[in-house]
Design a protein around this motif. Structure first.
Motif, PDB file in Angstrom:
ATOM      1  N   ARG A  28       0.841  -1.198   0.000  1.00  0.00           N
ATOM      2  CA  ARG A  28       0.000   0.000   0.000  1.00  0.00           C
ATOM      3  C   ARG A  28       0.877   1.250   0.000  1.00  0.00           C
ATOM      4  NH1 ARG A  28      -4.908  -2.180   1.005  1.00  0.00           N
ATOM      5  NH2 ARG A  28      -4.964  -4.091   2.283  1.00  0.00           N
ATOM      6  N   ALA A  29       0.383   2.261  -0.665  1.00  0.00           N
ATOM      7  CA  ALA A  29       1.068   3.552  -0.707  1.00  0.00           C
ATOM      8  C   ALA A  29       0.734   4.350   0.539  1.00  0.00           C
ATOM      9  CB  ALA A  29       0.663   4.315  -1.963  1.00  0.00           C
ATOM     10  N   PRO A  30       1.625   5.241   0.983  1.00  0.00           N
ATOM     11  CA  PRO A  30       1.392   5.960   2.254  1.00  0.00           C
ATOM     12  C   PRO A  30       0.194   6.899   2.207  1.00  0.00           C
ATOM     13  CG  PRO A  30       3.384   6.754   1.171  1.00  0.00           C
ATOM     14  CD  PRO A  30       2.965   5.520   0.432  1.00  0.00           C
ATOM     15  N   ARG A  31       0.095   7.737   1.173  1.00  0.00           N
ATOM     16  CA  ARG A  31      -1.015   8.695   1.039  1.00  0.00           C
ATOM     17  C   ARG A  31      -1.175   9.556   2.303  1.00  0.00           C
ATOM     18  NH1 ARG A  31      -3.474   7.399  -3.631  1.00  0.00           N
ATOM     19  NH2 ARG A  31      -3.362   5.221  -4.327  1.00  0.00           N
ATOM     20  N   CYS A  32      -0.046  10.012   2.840  1.00  0.00           N
ATOM     21  CA  CYS A  32      -0.062  10.902   4.001  1.00  0.00           C
ATOM     22  C   CYS A  32       1.228  11.724   3.974  1.00  0.00           C
ATOM     23  CB  CYS A  32      -0.187  10.123   5.307  1.00  0.00           C
ATOM     24  SG  CYS A  32       1.245   9.083   5.685  1.00  0.00           S
ATOM     25  N   SER A  33       1.338  12.676   4.900  1.00  0.00           N
ATOM     26  CA  SER A  33       2.512  13.547   4.942  1.00  0.00           C
ATOM     27  C   SER A  33       3.499  13.174   6.033  1.00  0.00           C
ATOM     28  CB  SER A  33       2.051  15.002   5.139  1.00  0.00           C
ATOM     29  OG  SER A  33       1.283  15.110   6.338  1.00  0.00           O
ATOM     30  N   LEU A  34       3.308  12.005   6.682  1.00  0.00           N
ATOM     31  CA  LEU A  34       4.262  11.574   7.705  1.00  0.00           C
ATOM     32  C   LEU A  34       5.614  11.329   7.041  1.00  0.00           C
ATOM     33  CD1 LEU A  34       4.687  10.665  10.693  1.00  0.00           C
ATOM     34  CD2 LEU A  34       4.158   8.345   9.912  1.00  0.00           C
ATOM     35  N   PRO A  35       6.678  12.050   7.465  1.00  0.00           N
ATOM     36  CA  PRO A  35       7.974  11.927   6.788  1.00  0.00           C
ATOM     37  C   PRO A  35       8.474  10.500   6.662  1.00  0.00           C
ATOM     38  CG  PRO A  35       7.990  13.777   8.309  1.00  0.00           C
ATOM     39  CD  PRO A  35       6.710  13.054   8.550  1.00  0.00           C
ATOM     40  N   ALA A  36       8.336   9.699   7.732  1.00  0.00           N
ATOM     41  CA  ALA A  36       8.821   8.314   7.677  1.00  0.00           C
ATOM     42  C   ALA A  36       8.097   7.530   6.601  1.00  0.00           C
ATOM     43  CB  ALA A  36       8.629   7.651   9.039  1.00  0.00           C
ATOM     44  N   ALA A  37       6.788   7.734   6.468  1.00  0.00           N
ATOM     45  CA  ALA A  37       6.009   7.008   5.461  1.00  0.00           C
ATOM     46  C   ALA A  37       6.332   7.498   4.059  1.00  0.00           C
ATOM     47  CB  ALA A  37       4.514   7.157   5.758  1.00  0.00           C
ATOM     48  N   VAL A  38       6.523   8.823   3.912  1.00  0.00           N
ATOM     49  CA  VAL A  38       6.833   9.371   2.593  1.00  0.00           C
ATOM     50  C   VAL A  38       8.171   8.827   2.091  1.00  0.00           C
ATOM     51  CG1 VAL A  38       7.351  11.483   1.325  1.00  0.00           C
ATOM     52  CG2 VAL A  38       5.463  11.435   2.984  1.00  0.00           C
ATOM     53  N   ARG A  39       9.185   8.772   2.972  1.00  0.00           N
ATOM     54  CA  ARG A  39      10.490   8.262   2.565  1.00  0.00           C
ATOM     55  C   ARG A  39      10.450   6.757   2.276  1.00  0.00           C
ATOM     56  NH1 ARG A  39      12.326  12.184   6.521  1.00  0.00           N
ATOM     57  NH2 ARG A  39      12.139  10.620   8.163  1.00  0.00           N
ATOM     58  N   ALA A  40       9.646   6.013   3.047  1.00  0.00           N
ATOM     59  CA  ALA A  40       9.582   4.559   2.856  1.00  0.00           C
ATOM     60  C   ALA A  40       8.812   4.186   1.602  1.00  0.00           C
ATOM     61  CB  ALA A  40       8.944   3.902   4.082  1.00  0.00           C
ATOM     62  N   GLY A  41       7.798   4.951   1.247  1.00  0.00           N
ATOM     63  CA  GLY A  41       6.983   4.600   0.091  1.00  0.00           C
ATOM     64  C   GLY A  41       6.052   3.439   0.406  1.00  0.00           C
ATOM     65  N   SER A  42       5.764   2.630  -0.584  1.00  0.00           N
ATOM     66  CA  SER A  42       4.832   1.511  -0.405  1.00  0.00           C
ATOM     67  C   SER A  42       5.444   0.444   0.509  1.00  0.00           C
ATOM     68  CB  SER A  42       4.476   0.890  -1.752  1.00  0.00           C
ATOM     69  OG  SER A  42       3.809   1.821  -2.580  1.00  0.00           O
ATOM     70  N   VAL A  43       4.608  -0.097   1.392  1.00  0.00           N
ATOM     71  CA  VAL A  43       5.037  -1.165   2.301  1.00  0.00           C
ATOM     72  C   VAL A  43       3.939  -2.222   2.366  1.00  0.00           C
ATOM     73  CG1 VAL A  43       6.432   0.422   3.694  1.00  0.00           C
ATOM     74  CG2 VAL A  43       4.063  -0.066   4.357  1.00  0.00           C
ATOM     75  N   ASP A  44       4.301  -3.393   2.886  1.00  0.00           N
ATOM     76  CA  ASP A  44       3.332  -4.477   3.083  1.00  0.00           C
ATOM     77  C   ASP A  44       2.640  -4.260   4.425  1.00  0.00           C
ATOM     78  OD1 ASP A  44       3.963  -5.808   0.707  1.00  0.00           O
ATOM     79  OD2 ASP A  44       5.681  -6.808   1.661  1.00  0.00           O
ATOM     80  N   ILE A  45       1.389  -3.882   4.385  1.00  0.00           N
ATOM     81  CA  ILE A  45       0.661  -3.586   5.617  1.00  0.00           C
ATOM     82  C   ILE A  45      -0.820  -3.845   5.385  1.00  0.00           C
ATOM     83  CG2 ILE A  45       0.211  -1.138   5.148  1.00  0.00           C
ATOM     84  CD1 ILE A  45       0.909  -0.606   8.123  1.00  0.00           C
ATOM     85  N   GLY A  46      -1.537  -4.042   6.446  1.00  0.00           N
ATOM     86  CA  GLY A  46      -2.971  -4.321   6.400  1.00  0.00           C
ATOM     87  C   GLY A  46      -3.441  -4.674   7.792  1.00  0.00           C
ATOM     88  N   GLY A  47      -4.286  -5.680   7.883  1.00  0.00           N
ATOM     89  CA  GLY A  47      -4.769  -6.096   9.196  1.00  0.00           C
ATOM     90  C   GLY A  47      -5.768  -5.109   9.767  1.00  0.00           C
ATOM     91  N   LYS A  48      -5.532  -4.689  11.014  1.00  0.00           N
ATOM     92  CA  LYS A  48      -6.446  -3.765  11.675  1.00  0.00           C
ATOM     93  C   LYS A  48      -6.464  -2.418  10.938  1.00  0.00           C
ATOM     94  CE  LYS A  48      -7.248  -6.333  15.481  1.00  0.00           C
ATOM     95  NZ  LYS A  48      -6.167  -7.302  15.405  1.00  0.00           N
ATOM     96  N   ARG A  49      -7.648  -1.816  10.879  1.00  0.00           N
ATOM     97  CA  ARG A  49      -7.804  -0.483  10.294  1.00  0.00           C
ATOM     98  C   ARG A  49      -8.395   0.428  11.368  1.00  0.00           C
ATOM     99  NH1 ARG A  49     -10.998  -0.880   4.809  1.00  0.00           N
ATOM    100  NH2 ARG A  49     -12.588  -1.771   6.199  1.00  0.00           N
ATOM    101  N   TYR A  50      -7.897   1.674  11.427  1.00  0.00           N
ATOM    102  CA  TYR A  50      -8.218   2.548  12.547  1.00  0.00           C
ATOM    103  C   TYR A  50      -8.849   3.859  12.073  1.00  0.00           C
ATOM    104  CZ  TYR A  50      -4.910  -0.681  14.703  1.00  0.00           C
ATOM    105  OH  TYR A  50      -4.275  -1.805  15.132  1.00  0.00           O
ATOM    106  N   GLU A  51      -9.719   4.378  12.927  1.00  0.00           N
ATOM    107  CA  GLU A  51     -10.350   5.674  12.693  1.00  0.00           C
ATOM    108  C   GLU A  51     -10.252   6.490  13.971  1.00  0.00           C
ATOM    109  OE1 GLU A  51     -13.893   4.489   9.545  1.00  0.00           O
ATOM    110  OE2 GLU A  51     -14.281   4.340  11.690  1.00  0.00           O
ATOM    111  N   THR A  52     -10.011   7.793  13.839  1.00  0.00           N
ATOM    112  CA  THR A  52      -9.920   8.671  15.008  1.00  0.00           C
ATOM    113  C   THR A  52     -10.180  10.111  14.588  1.00  0.00           C
ATOM    114  OG1 THR A  52      -8.498   9.380  16.839  1.00  0.00           O
ATOM    115  CG2 THR A  52      -7.440   9.024  14.707  1.00  0.00           C
TER     116      THR A  52
END
Length: 411
Positions: free
Chosen positions: A148-172
């Motif tokens: 999945r692509a980050p689609r956010c402005s968190l620097p760590a996620a932007v630098r990492a790019g797409s990663v293998d993630i899923g499972g629990k999904r959160y809302e806040t």
């Protein structure tokens, strides 16, 4: 010439026992073999899950080595007391299984990590722990693990790019939260700022203030996935943003889970609450299997069948034996009842009394009186009278019953 009779045993032989029980033993053997095989096959994969010391496919030794190469000091703890004692503003605390913590452990962990001001990373927290460890966060239906692509402005996620993630999904609705790697529009990674350090509503540089990071799945830390996508980059940035990393592996053997560490644990937790749900479900399945086996092996009550006796017993011996038991028990009433019932059974066919009326005084006595109008015996007293009061009276009753039967036969 003396004849000997070989004793005959009614107990089942060894061959009979084997024939009866071999089916059940075979089923148990197959079940045991299957269980051992499955346990052996799965033990290699599940051993050391998310353990930074494990080189198994689901271990995290590769990530730990990369972090050490970057100068991050790593310590592993399996107790809450040691894990929280090592927390600080320059420390990242990784909790591999937050849902395994008791409510009191969760409150203790939340209070100490918030006060420490460092980073807390929670792997796959669900409803049992979110309410305490991440207030204001709600879970959505789980999603599959995929790139999945980050689609956010968190620097760590932007630098990492797409990663293998899923499972629990959160809302806040918490302000200043970074929501990344959405699955069907719902994020699988959240970074929540520490409420004690305040929030400006702007994305954090994720190194200057305390925060809590929620990962929907731990796949980026597995040895067999670390070299795929941007998994290694995201793992190193989330866990290596501070010079110290505390890797907390919650354990049921932790004293704080039972309240044995000076009151930190949940003293009101019962023994059944400490047993994982899988064990309770397994015990129920074993009980159900035992019940089905009992029903399968149960014998239904059927009609009586004749069976050849191992030895032949003469009728006189059986009569003498029963008489001896009656005499030993002083049961003259039972003896008299047996004598009268036998006499009635023999008289009824001679008098033309139907079998259903054999033991009816209203039918049998008039028939005897009609056959023997001038008899000296009293049929009612003999056939339906009270029990004799002595052994002599019992013998006299037997003689009188014999005399009455002879009269009926010769009349």
């Amino acid at each position: 010439m003396t004849s000997t009779i070989s004793p005959t045993s009614l107990a089942p032989s060894t061959r009979q026992l084997w024939t009866r029980g071999r089916g059940l033993l075979l089923a148990l053997l197959v079940l045991l073999t299957a269980g051992i095989t499955l346990a052996a096959l799965r033990s290699g994969d599940q051993h050391g899950r998310l353990d930074p010391r494990s080189a198994d496919r689901y271990g995290s030794r590769a990530a730990a080595e990369l972090l050490r190469d970057r100068g991050v000091s790593l310590t592993v703890h399996t107790t809450l007391r040691k894990a929280t004692a090592a927390a600080g503003p320059d420390t990242t605390l990784l909790v591999t299984n937050p849902d395994l913590l008791t409510p009191t452990q969760q409150h203790t962990l939340r209070a100490r990590t918030t006060a420490a001001g460092g980073r807390t990373v929670l792997l796959g927290p669900g409803p049992p722990s979110l309410g305490v460890l991440a207030p204001g966060v709600r879970t959505n239906t789980p999603g599959p693990v995929a790139a999945r692509a980050p689609r956010c402005s968190l620097p760590a996620a932007v630098r990492a790019g797409s990663v293998d993630i899923g499972g629990k999904r959160y809302e806040t609705d918490t302000p200043g939260t970074d929501s990344c790697y959405p699955s069907d529009g719902v994020p699988t990674l959240l970074r929540i700022p520490d409420p004690m350090t305040g929030s400006t509503g702007m994305p954090s540089t994720d190194t200057t203030a305390g925060d809590t990071v929620l990962l929907g799945s731990p796949d980026i830390l597995y040895n067999d996935r670390l070299d795929q996508q941007g998994n290694a980059s995201l793992a190193l940035q989330l866990l290596g943003s501070r010079p110290h990393l505390v890797w907390y592996l919650p354990s049921l053997s932790d004293d704080s889970a039972s309240g044995a560490d000076g009151g930190e644990g949940n003293a009101g937790t019962t023994f059944l609450e400490l047993i994982p749900s899988g064990w309770l479900w397994g015990a129920f399945q074993l009980f159900l299997a035992a019940l089905l086996a009992a029903v399968w092996r149960a014998r239904r009550l059927g009609p009586l069948v004749t069976e050849r006796l191992p030895v032949a017993i003469r009728a006189s011996e059986s009569t003498e034996g029963r008489a001896g038991l009656y005499r030993k028990a002083n049961a003259r009433d039972h003896a008299a009842s047996a004598l009268r019932a036998a006499t009635r059974d023999r008289l009824a066919p001679l008098l033309g009394v139907p079998p259903t009326k054999t033991h009816s005084a209203d039918t049998l006595i008039p028939a005897v009186s009609a056959r023997l109008p001038d008899t000296d015996h009293t049929p009612a007293a003999l056939l339906f009278g009270p029990a004799p009061s002595s052994d002599a009276a019992l013998i006299r009753l037997a003689d009188q019953l014999d005399a009455l039967e002879r009269e009926v036969r010769t009349s």
